[in-house]
Design an enzyme around this catalytic site. Structure first.
Site, mmCIF file in Angstrom:
data_model
loop_
_atom_site.group_PDB
_atom_site.id
_atom_site.type_symbol
_atom_site.label_atom_id
_atom_site.label_comp_id
_atom_site.label_asym_id
_atom_site.label_seq_id
_atom_site.Cartn_x
_atom_site.Cartn_y
_atom_site.Cartn_z
ATOM 1 N N ASP A 304 41.117 37.024 43.182
ATOM 2 C CA ASP A 304 39.725 36.403 42.766
ATOM 3 C C ASP A 304 39.077 37.448 41.856
ATOM 4 O O ASP A 304 39.434 38.507 41.660
ATOM 5 C CB ASP A 304 39.144 36.139 44.086
ATOM 6 C CG ASP A 304 37.870 35.130 44.217
ATOM 7 O OD1 ASP A 304 37.698 34.916 42.699
ATOM 8 O OD2 ASP A 304 37.512 34.698 45.119
HETATM 9 C C1 NOJ Z 1 34.808 34.007 42.630
HETATM 10 C C2 NOJ Z 1 35.154 32.638 43.757
HETATM 11 O O1 NOJ Z 1 35.574 33.089 44.690
HETATM 12 C C3 NOJ Z 1 36.485 31.913 43.252
HETATM 13 O O2 NOJ Z 1 36.757 30.752 44.128
HETATM 14 C C4 NOJ Z 1 36.167 31.285 41.778
HETATM 15 O O3 NOJ Z 1 37.393 30.459 41.332
HETATM 16 C C5 NOJ Z 1 36.262 32.643 40.853
HETATM 17 N N1 NOJ Z 1 34.783 33.549 41.276
HETATM 18 C C6 NOJ Z 1 36.214 32.355 39.472
HETATM 19 O O4 NOJ Z 1 34.853 31.864 39.121
#
Ligand code: NOJ
Length: 762
Positions: A304
């Site tokens: 993530d």
């Molecule tokens: C953080 C989030 O937890 C995730 O779900 C998301 O896809 C990413 N940022 C990218 O924006």
């Protein structure tokens, strides 16, 4: 009408001979190698790559030229300029970017990659297409309330049709995290609290996003996130610690991921949280043993956003270099945002701390995916500015948004048949911060949709009624602060009306990522508004806007009618009007229980009995309950009313199920009302005695049944042994013979009709 597959659990838990065979990691590898062939040219390409180019293929960055709200998510100045990013593309330092600005941006970047980089490897464009691209569908928890996986598949398909035309190859969806603590704001992004519903929605959305063939110009690669147990954060606090038994992990939190995998998902995102002391991003057991070993997963894993970097703050990695090493060796193929892989992997390989074979294997997975997406055949296949426009917000996708919107609405109460309202002859006051205006309609986690194009409640109501002149709109209160004179104006409007629509609840920024709430209630200024309006004495319909279950109280819960309308997206106002005025009889059911008090969290209908359950009836001393509150939900999972009057009768169940046999369970469902409806009929079981204690009820199947006024249908379900599996003391799926209770019921905490059966010994 559709059938759910009632034996999902069996496959998910990897039961039976196949799972035992697959438990041998060497065999699992063989199977992987055989099943998804990697084009021969990929190994040739890898042989020509420098370590820096390999690290580049494992590095994903936020687009410097963001689209929609992406600029707020990834502020300019945090990274290079667009020209700087084009230089990185030329140098082969990037595998792709995410949350960029549509087909024109993609065209310019892909052109740089294909004409000016040494190896001419196509870029991959990713985005958070969570509940629609430009046409916005209901937030996923709302859509799950439809109890219609087929609908979730269709909206995901439509989202791919729009987004893939805007140059997007890969969506960071579906989020398949189970949410049993409603303080957690990301409840809105998943399918709620239940394992079976979570599995069915997960696989439906994967099928929808990925379509028939990943090469198609209307298909996107899906991503199962956040692996794993992100929703089990302590105290519902986003990003917080997870301390969980392996049994609960395998029984509750992992199954939707396995369902997504079985549906063909080929990317996973590691979660931010730690699990029992080990951050997921550095958790080799999770990614290598469970995901790639037991489950024979063949796709790639992405961190993530800065997940690898965050292991430093977790206190798990000393510095960037160690974080890169730990994440990579744990099985995270691709690093998002931090740049740690490109900064450190080449050196880690040169110093012998990371085997080059491991790096090659990750690069191979990523390049194989680019090939599967058709990017080596035609790097511009999804990049077409004209197609992007032509597919944006078309009539059919907007019609689907309206259908999905009305199917997501859950009617909690309807005393005295206040709803549906007549379209003519009534003076309607729409009161509350969500009564009108181009805000808070689409919902959280929308990167490309525009609230300015969405239909608000007042517009929807005015379009439905015979005389718009009879509709008044008053704000009454802000979301979290009063507005001067608001209550007075609201009271005057209520006095002059025949019926009040009270549009209250949460704004977009009260739920979603990082929006944990300790008090999951309607904010105080809105409660003051609700009390004042209720005191006028006119019939009130609460039109609740929310991204999670709320503890409803006071004038809100006492209102004769309550509609849970979540955030319904582009066609919100029309969808709500369809239900308010009876063009559509509500069918939605709660995918997460509404508690009696915020202090009841975490809560799931599928809780364990304890050794001191309070028997039905009065609260008893020294029994499991909070002071003054029964240990049940105010509105439980599965609850939702229709415009009919539904009666359950005549349960039929054989006394026993043979070990290898099938049990047929049926009940008669009758509509005694005067309107045609669809009823979501639910089947639950409870294993009375087991070597590991079992939940008081578990959903095993459900079916949506159309019932004309006065009509009855005998609804039949079939259960097999596999439906009764659980995770035993050895953390493996088992089934034990013995007595089971069974219900066919309209919700998880209503009796419906009940019986029992015995699973015979082998
Ligand atoms: C953080 C989030 O937890 C995730 O779900 C998301 O896809 C990413 N940022 C990218 O924006």
């Amino acid at each position: 009408m559709f059938d759910t597959r009632i034996s999902r659990r069996a496959a998910l838990m990897g039961a039976g001979a196949f799972a035992a065979w697959m438990h041998n990691p060497a065999r699992a590898m063989l199977w992987q190698a055989g099943a998804l062939p990697v084009p021969a040219f990929i190994d040739g390409l890898i042989a020509r790559m420098t370590l820096a180019e390999k690290a580049g293929q494992l590095t994903l960055m936020p687009a410097a030229w963001g689209g929609g709200v992406a600029t707020a998510l990834n502020p300019a100045g945090n990274g290079p300029s667009f020209d700087g990013q084009l230089d990185e593309v030329r140098q082969g330092r990037l595998t792709g970017v995410f949350n960029g600005n549509g087909a024109e941006m993609a065209r310019r970047m892909q052109t740089a990659a294909m004409t000016q980089s040494r190896l001419k490897i196509p870029l991959l464009f990713a985005a958070d297409v969570i509940h629609g691209h430009r046409t916005i569908f209901p937030v996923p928890v709302g859509e799950a309330a439809s109890f219609e996986p087929g609908l979730a598949e269709r909206t995901a398909r439509a989202a791919s049709y729009e987004a893939a035309a805007a140059g997007i190859d890969w969506t960071f969806a579906p989020m398949v995290d189970i949410a049993r603590d409603q303080r957690w704001g990301r409840t809105m992004e998943g399918a709620g609290e239940d394992v079976l519903l979570g599995e069915l929605i997960a696989e439906a959305r994967v099928r929808g996003f990925q379509g028939k063939d990943l090469k198609d110009d209307d298909a996107m690669l899906a991503c199962a996130k956040h692996f794993a147990a992100y929703g089990a954060a302590e105290a519902g606090l986003d990003y917080n610690t997870v301390d969980i038994s392996e049994r609960t992990l395998r029984e509750v939190y992992l199954p939707p991921f396995k369902a997504a995998l079985d549906a063909g998902v080929l990317s996973f995102m590691a979660s931010f949280n730690e699990i029992s002391g080990v951050p997921s991003t550095g958790n080799g057991w999770l990614m290598e043993e469970v995901l790639r070993g037991e489950w024979a997963y063949q796709g790639f894993v992405v961190s993530d956003y800065t997940g690898d970097m965050e292991m430093i703050d977790h206190g798990f990695a000393a510095d960037a270099r160690e974080a890169a090493k730990l994440a990579f060796l744990a099985g995270v193929d691709m690093s998002m945002t931090s740049g740690f892989y490109r900064d450190h992997l080449p050196d880690l390989v040169e110093k012998g701390e990371v085997p080059v074979a491991r790096m090659d294997a990750s690069v191979r997975r990523v390049l194989a995916m680019k090939a599967r997406l058709g990017l080596f055949d035609d790097p511009f296949r999804r990049i077409d500015v004209k197609r992007e426009k032509a597919r944006s917000r078309t009539k059919p996708t907007l019609a689907l948004a309206r259908e999905a919107g009305r199917k997501s609405i859950v009617m909690l109460k309807n005393e005295g048949d206040l709803l549906p309202l007549p379209k003519a002859g009534k003076r309607i006051a729409i009161i509350g911060p969500f009564a009108s205006g181009q805000h808070d309609i689409n919902g959280p986690w929308v990167v490309y949709g525009d609230n300015g194009q969405a239909v608000d409640l007042a517009t929807g109501v005015k379009a439905a009624v015979a005389d718009k002149g009879l509709v008044t709109v008053v704000e009454g209160s802000g979301v979290e602060a009063p507005v001067p004179g608001g209550i007075e104006a609201a009271v005057a409007a209520a006095r002059a009306a025949d019926v009040v629509l009270l549009a209250i609840g949460e704004s977009e920024n009260l739920s979603g990522e990082a929006q944990s709430r300790a008090e999951i209630v309607v904010p105080a200024p809105q409660m003051a508004l609700a009390e004042a309006v209720a005191a006028v004495g006119k019939p009130v319909v609460v039109v609740l806007k929310n991204g999670r279950a709320l503890a409803l109280a006071g004038a809100v819960v006492q209102a004769p009618a309550i509609l849970v309308t979540w955030f319904l997206g582009s066609e919100s106002g029309h969808a709500i009007a369809d239900v308010l005025f009876g063009d559509y009889s509500p069918t939605g059911r709660l995918p997460c229980s509404f508690p009696r008090s915020p202090g009841q969290q975490p809560y799931s209908y599928a809780h364990k009995p304890t050794g001191r359950p309070n028997p039905p009836g009065d609260l008893q001393p020294y029994k499991a309950h909070y002071r003054g509150i029964p240990n049940s939900a105010l509105f439980p999972f599965g609850h939702g009313l229709t415009y009919g009057r539904i009666e359950y009768s005549g349960l039929s169940v054989a006394p026993s199920m043979a070990w290898d046999g099938e049990l047929v369970v049926s009940a008669k469902v009758t509509n005694r009302g005067s309107r045609a409806v669809e009823e979501v009929v639910q089947l639950y079981t409870h294993d009375r005695v087991a070597s590991v204690t079992r939940p008081v009820r578990e959903l095993k199947a459900f079916r949506k049944v159309a019932l004309a006024p006065g009509a009855s249908e005998v609804v039949t379900f079939r259960l097999r042994r596999d439906n009764l599996l659980f995770i035993g003391r050895e953390n493996k799926p088992i089934v034990e013979p013995g007595k089971f209770d069974v219900w066919i019921a309209p919700s998880a905490e209503t009796e419906g009709v009940r019986g029992s059966f015995e699973l015979a010994r082998a």
